[in-house]
Design a protein around this motif. Structure first.
Motif, PDB file in Angstrom:
ATOM      1  N   THR A 100      24.690  73.497  -7.189  1.00 40.44           N
ATOM      2  CA  THR A 100      23.306  72.608  -7.155  1.00 40.44           C
ATOM      3  C   THR A 100      22.173  72.863  -7.481  1.00 40.44           C
ATOM      4  O   THR A 100      21.342  72.524  -7.933  1.00 40.44           O
ATOM      5  CB  THR A 100      23.450  72.149  -5.324  1.00 40.44           C
ATOM      6  N   SER A 117      21.932  66.519  -6.320  1.00 42.29           N
ATOM      7  CA  SER A 117      22.773  67.228  -4.343  1.00 42.29           C
ATOM      8  C   SER A 117      23.257  65.666  -4.287  1.00 42.29           C
ATOM      9  O   SER A 117      23.337  65.819  -3.356  1.00 42.29           O
ATOM     10  CB  SER A 117      21.086  67.074  -4.060  1.00 42.29           C
ATOM     11  N   GLU A 118      23.301  64.612  -5.362  1.00 45.26           N
ATOM     12  CA  GLU A 118      23.820  63.330  -4.453  1.00 45.26           C
ATOM     13  C   GLU A 118      25.226  64.040  -4.658  1.00 45.26           C
ATOM     14  O   GLU A 118      26.355  62.726  -3.986  1.00 45.26           O
ATOM     15  CB  GLU A 118      23.896  62.303  -5.865  1.00 45.26           C
ATOM     16  N   ALA A 162      25.303  62.445   3.075  1.00 43.45           N
ATOM     17  CA  ALA A 162      24.681  62.964   3.876  1.00 43.45           C
ATOM     18  C   ALA A 162      24.513  63.131   4.941  1.00 43.45           C
ATOM     19  O   ALA A 162      24.629  63.521   5.627  1.00 43.45           O
ATOM     20  CB  ALA A 162      23.360  61.667   3.448  1.00 43.45           C
ATOM     21  N   ILE A 208      26.560  66.618   5.572  1.00 43.48           N
ATOM     22  CA  ILE A 208      25.505  67.072   6.337  1.00 43.48           C
ATOM     23  C   ILE A 208      24.988  67.011   6.640  1.00 43.48           C
ATOM     24  O   ILE A 208      25.138  68.309   8.321  1.00 43.48           O
ATOM     25  CB  ILE A 208      24.213  67.375   5.093  1.00 43.48           C
ATOM     26  N   PHE A 268      21.255  74.064   3.078  1.00 42.38           N
ATOM     27  CA  PHE A 268      22.072  72.803   2.489  1.00 42.38           C
ATOM     28  C   PHE A 268      20.549  71.966   2.146  1.00 42.38           C
ATOM     29  O   PHE A 268      20.587  70.428   1.579  1.00 42.38           O
ATOM     30  CB  PHE A 268      23.009  72.125   2.905  1.00 42.38           C
ATOM     31  N   GLN A 280      17.424  71.533  -0.193  1.00 44.26           N
ATOM     32  CA  GLN A 280      18.923  71.085  -1.667  1.00 44.26           C
ATOM     33  C   GLN A 280      18.951  70.227  -1.491  1.00 44.26           C
ATOM     34  O   GLN A 280      18.460  69.224  -2.427  1.00 44.26           O
ATOM     35  CB  GLN A 280      19.589  72.036  -1.817  1.00 44.26           C
ATOM     36  N   HIS A 281      18.884  68.760  -0.694  1.00 39.70           N
ATOM     37  CA  HIS A 281      19.612  68.206  -0.556  1.00 39.70           C
ATOM     38  C   HIS A 281      18.465  66.867  -1.088  1.00 39.70           C
ATOM     39  O   HIS A 281      18.317  65.784  -1.650  1.00 39.70           O
ATOM     40  CB  HIS A 281      20.338  68.008   0.492  1.00 39.70           C
TER      41      HIS A 281
END
Length: 311
Positions: A52, A58-59, A63, A66, A103, A106-107
């Protein structure tokens, strides 16, 4: 600090390094697999975090994956400390939450349009591989040196060391025990809901770009190792009943992780074909043409053989 155990047949190497009282073959096996699981978890999320960071995208991660993972790990962290679980389980719960924070950062950071910059190569360089290898060798060397040194000290002067602390037994009617079990069982649906969200997203995307197979293959191995550790510790009915949420929390996500790994291999082939067709260079065109000709010839041979068999 080195400590000794009241049980005379305890493993002095483990007590000398990890300050835990482990005895018997099953106890040692459970301890070893517990730490194998910890090692797998420590490195499991690093491939995805690295990918990432390098791709600036980050796709690939869902979601739902996470968020459910974060909630499950928070519940698991609370329950492990309230219920005085194994030291390895407590370490794992801390590692989980730490990686979850990375995570989340980054997302949401790489979803911002201003950060969709040109990505770098995700292949491992020689210097990077050597660095990881050096770290692994250094850790193993320190553990072995400390273990053999402290084990020798326990054999020579065992009485000079303090007795290792053991977790206290909780009353099944205490608030700590009840809240801990509620949190433990509360983490189960979160873990179960995380992987299907990722599986569904992979199916919709029909692509493995940005998704690290290293993460999910290592988490599958970590879950399996933790499962072996739990069953190796004891096979008593009361123990297994108490470990039901942790057993389900290991086994079911491991199955889903294996499914995601299979998806990665399937969609990676599709990504290669797409990439080959999108590049008009003569070399890649020749590779695609050769691949198509090979496929057509294989189909033709198969058809001919089938026709001969029918005749």
């Amino acid at each position: 600090m080195v400590c000794r155990c009241e049980n005379r047949d305890y493993n002095k190497f483990i007590a000398g390094v990890f300050q835990e009282c482990v005895s018997g073959t099953t106890g040692v096996v459970s301890f070893i697999f517990g730490w194998i699981s910890i090692c797998c978890w420590i490195v499991s999320f690093l491939p995805q975090i690295r990918m990432t960071f390098l791709m600036k995208r980050s796709e690939a991660l869902s979601a739902a994956f996470i968020m459910c993972l974060v909630m499950g790990d928070l519940f698991n962290l609370i329950s492990c400390f309230l219920l005085n679980q194994l030291f390895t389980q407590q370490i794992l719960s801390i590692i989980f939450v730490s990686f979850d924070a990375i995570f989340i950062f980054q997302h949401f950071y790489y979803l911002r349009p201003c950060n969709q910059t040109e990505s770098k190569s995700i292949t491992f360089k020689v210097s990077e591989s050597l660095l990881y290898g050096f770290i692994v060798v250094l850790i193993i060397n320190n553990v072995l040196w400390s273990g053999f040194h402290n084990q020798f000290g326990l054999k020579l002067q065992e009485t000079v060391y303090d007795i290792c602390k053991t977790p206290k037994e909780l009353s099944t009617k205490s608030a700590q025990y009840i809240i801990g079990n509620v949190m433990a069982y509360g983490s189960l649906p979160m873990y179960l809901a995380s992987r299907p969200g990722q599986i569904i997203k992979n199916h919709k995307r029909k692509s493995a770009i940005g998704l690290s197979v290293g993460m999910f293959s290592t988490t599958a191995a970590a879950n399996i190792a933790q499962l072996i550790s739990l069953f190796s510790m004891s096979q008593e009915r009361q123990y297994l009943i108490q470990k039901i949420p942790y057993v389900l929390g290991c086994s079911l996500p491991a199955i889903c992780d294996i499914i995601i790994v299979i998806q990665w291999f399937m969609f990676s082939k599709i990504d290669k074909i797409r990439n080959c067709k999108s590049q008009p260079s003569e070399e890649k065109f020749a590779i695609c043409q050769l691949s198509n000709e090979t496929t057509e010839s294989t189909v033709g041979i198969s058809t001919a053989i089938t026709s001969d068999l029918i005749k």
